[in-house]
Design a protein around this motif. Structure first.
Motif, PDB file in Angstrom:
ATOM      1  N   VAL A  15      57.067  48.117  47.151  1.00 34.45           N
ATOM      2  CA  VAL A  15      56.518  48.455  45.839  1.00 34.45           C
ATOM      3  C   VAL A  15      56.257  49.960  45.743  1.00 34.45           C
ATOM      4  CG1 VAL A  15      54.495  48.204  44.338  1.00 34.45           C
ATOM      5  CG2 VAL A  15      55.569  46.182  45.322  1.00 34.45           C
ATOM      6  N   ALA A  16      55.717  50.539  46.798  1.00 33.59           N
ATOM      7  CA  ALA A  16      55.466  51.981  46.801  1.00 33.59           C
ATOM      8  C   ALA A  16      56.781  52.749  46.677  1.00 33.59           C
ATOM      9  CB  ALA A  16      54.725  52.385  48.069  1.00 33.59           C
ATOM     10  N   PHE A  17      57.796  52.329  47.410  1.00 33.77           N
ATOM     11  CA  PHE A  17      59.098  52.979  47.333  1.00 33.77           C
ATOM     12  C   PHE A  17      59.690  52.830  45.934  1.00 33.77           C
ATOM     13  CE2 PHE A  17      63.738  52.752  47.708  1.00 33.77           C
ATOM     14  CZ  PHE A  17      63.996  54.027  48.191  1.00 33.77           C
ATOM     15  N   GLN A  18      59.575  51.651  45.346  1.00 35.00           N
ATOM     16  CA  GLN A  18      60.100  51.417  44.002  1.00 35.00           C
ATOM     17  C   GLN A  18      59.349  52.255  42.972  1.00 35.00           C
ATOM     18  OE1 GLN A  18      60.009  47.156  43.499  1.00 35.00           O
ATOM     19  NE2 GLN A  18      61.907  46.858  44.648  1.00 35.00           N
ATOM     20  N   ASP A  19      58.051  52.405  43.135  1.00 32.45           N
ATOM     21  CA  ASP A  19      57.274  53.256  42.234  1.00 32.45           C
ATOM     22  C   ASP A  19      57.767  54.701  42.300  1.00 32.45           C
ATOM     23  OD1 ASP A  19      55.709  51.181  41.277  1.00 32.45           O
ATOM     24  OD2 ASP A  19      53.999  51.627  42.585  1.00 32.45           O
ATOM     25  N   ASP A  20      58.012  55.190  43.508  1.00 34.67           N
ATOM     26  CA  ASP A  20      58.524  56.552  43.669  1.00 34.67           C
ATOM     27  C   ASP A  20      59.906  56.686  43.029  1.00 34.67           C
ATOM     28  OD1 ASP A  20      56.244  57.325  45.018  1.00 34.67           O
ATOM     29  OD2 ASP A  20      57.141  57.122  47.018  1.00 34.67           O
ATOM     30  N   THR A  21      60.741  55.695  43.226  1.00 33.26           N
ATOM     31  CA  THR A  21      62.087  55.720  42.656  1.00 33.26           C
ATOM     32  C   THR A  21      62.037  55.700  41.138  1.00 33.26           C
ATOM     33  OG1 THR A  21      62.959  54.577  44.597  1.00 33.26           O
ATOM     34  CG2 THR A  21      64.326  54.552  42.615  1.00 33.26           C
ATOM     35  N   ILE A  22      61.194  54.865  40.578  1.00 36.02           N
ATOM     36  CA  ILE A  22      61.050  54.792  39.119  1.00 36.02           C
ATOM     37  C   ILE A  22      60.561  56.131  38.569  1.00 36.02           C
ATOM     38  CG2 ILE A  22      59.695  53.757  37.247  1.00 36.02           C
ATOM     39  CD1 ILE A  22      59.885  51.094  38.834  1.00 36.02           C
ATOM     40  N   GLN A  23      59.616  56.744  39.237  1.00 38.43           N
ATOM     41  CA  GLN A  23      59.104  58.046  38.798  1.00 38.43           C
ATOM     42  C   GLN A  23      60.215  59.102  38.844  1.00 38.43           C
ATOM     43  OE1 GLN A  23      56.239  58.740  37.376  1.00 38.43           O
ATOM     44  NE2 GLN A  23      56.796  60.881  37.158  1.00 38.43           N
ATOM     45  N   ALA A  24      60.994  59.111  39.905  1.00 44.62           N
ATOM     46  CA  ALA A  24      62.098  60.071  40.021  1.00 44.62           C
ATOM     47  C   ALA A  24      63.140  59.839  38.932  1.00 44.62           C
ATOM     48  CB  ALA A  24      62.733  59.983  41.406  1.00 44.62           C
ATOM     49  N   LEU A  25      63.465  58.584  38.673  1.00 37.87           N
ATOM     50  CA  LEU A  25      64.426  58.271  37.619  1.00 37.87           C
ATOM     51  C   LEU A  25      63.883  58.659  36.246  1.00 37.87           C
ATOM     52  CD1 LEU A  25      65.733  54.798  38.848  1.00 37.87           C
ATOM     53  CD2 LEU A  25      67.002  56.955  38.784  1.00 37.87           C
ATOM     54  N   ASN A  26      62.612  58.458  36.026  1.00 39.99           N
ATOM     55  CA  ASN A  26      61.987  58.824  34.757  1.00 39.99           C
ATOM     56  C   ASN A  26      62.062  60.332  34.541  1.00 39.99           C
ATOM     57  OD1 ASN A  26      60.528  58.335  32.349  1.00 39.99           O
ATOM     58  ND2 ASN A  26      58.650  58.992  33.369  1.00 39.99           N
ATOM     59  N   GLU A  27      61.790  61.102  35.591  1.00 40.77           N
ATOM     60  CA  GLU A  27      61.875  62.560  35.484  1.00 40.77           C
ATOM     61  C   GLU A  27      63.308  63.002  35.204  1.00 40.77           C
ATOM     62  OE1 GLU A  27      60.139  64.312  38.969  1.00 40.77           O
ATOM     63  OE2 GLU A  27      58.191  63.397  38.587  1.00 40.77           O
ATOM     64  N   ALA A  28      64.272  62.397  35.888  1.00 46.03           N
ATOM     65  CA  ALA A  28      65.674  62.747  35.669  1.00 46.03           C
ATOM     66  C   ALA A  28      66.093  62.409  34.246  1.00 46.03           C
ATOM     67  CB  ALA A  28      66.566  62.019  36.679  1.00 46.03           C
ATOM     68  N   LEU A  29      65.664  61.266  33.759  1.00 48.65           N
ATOM     69  CA  LEU A  29      66.000  60.862  32.400  1.00 48.65           C
ATOM     70  C   LEU A  29      65.363  61.805  31.385  1.00 48.65           C
ATOM     71  CD1 LEU A  29      67.388  58.794  30.584  1.00 48.65           C
ATOM     72  CD2 LEU A  29      65.304  57.425  30.683  1.00 48.65           C
ATOM     73  N   SER A  30      64.143  62.228  31.632  1.00 49.90           N
ATOM     74  CA  SER A  30      63.476  63.174  30.727  1.00 49.90           C
ATOM     75  C   SER A  30      64.225  64.498  30.677  1.00 49.90           C
ATOM     76  CB  SER A  30      62.041  63.412  31.176  1.00 49.90           C
ATOM     77  OG  SER A  30      61.280  62.239  31.083  1.00 49.90           O
ATOM     78  N   HIS A  31      64.655  64.992  31.841  1.00 48.19           N
ATOM     79  CA  HIS A  31      65.420  66.241  31.879  1.00 48.19           C
ATOM     80  C   HIS A  31      66.755  66.084  31.151  1.00 48.19           C
ATOM     81  CE1 HIS A  31      62.683  68.486  34.385  1.00 48.19           C
ATOM     82  NE2 HIS A  31      62.673  67.520  35.288  1.00 48.19           N
ATOM     83  N   GLN A  32      67.399  64.961  31.327  1.00 52.09           N
ATOM     84  CA  GLN A  32      68.675  64.725  30.651  1.00 52.09           C
ATOM     85  C   GLN A  32      68.483  64.634  29.141  1.00 52.09           C
ATOM     86  OE1 GLN A  32      70.471  61.289  32.496  1.00 52.09           O
ATOM     87  NE2 GLN A  32      71.402  62.519  34.102  1.00 52.09           N
TER      88      GLN A  32
END
Length: 70
Positions: A15-32
């Motif tokens: 769950v912790a790893f998935q939370d980190d992954t979701i946060q990273a994907l969210n940041e990438a999507l925001s930049h895009q």
């Protein structure tokens, strides 16, 4: 440790790893999304500039006589 405790720790780790992954994907999507908005604005500006240039060059071509080989 018991098997249940190990499974709980494993699930918490996932769950912790998935939370980190979701946060990273969210940041990438925001930049895009910001980049997409910037590029869309650039296309609008270039399109407006092109519309100003094309009628001028099109009018000049219509006024010129055709080349001799026609």
């Amino acid at each position: 440790m018991s098997s249940v405790e190990e499974q709980l720790i494993d699930l918490q780790t996932r769950v912790a790893f998935q939370d980190d992954t979701i946060q990273a994907l969210n940041e990438a999507l925001s930049h895009q999304q910001l980049e997409l908005e910037r590029l869309t604005q650039m296309v609008k500006v270039l399109n407006a500039q092109l519309k100003q240039v094309v009628p001028e060059s099109g009018a000049n071509q219509a006024d010129e006589p055709p080349p001799p080989h026609y």
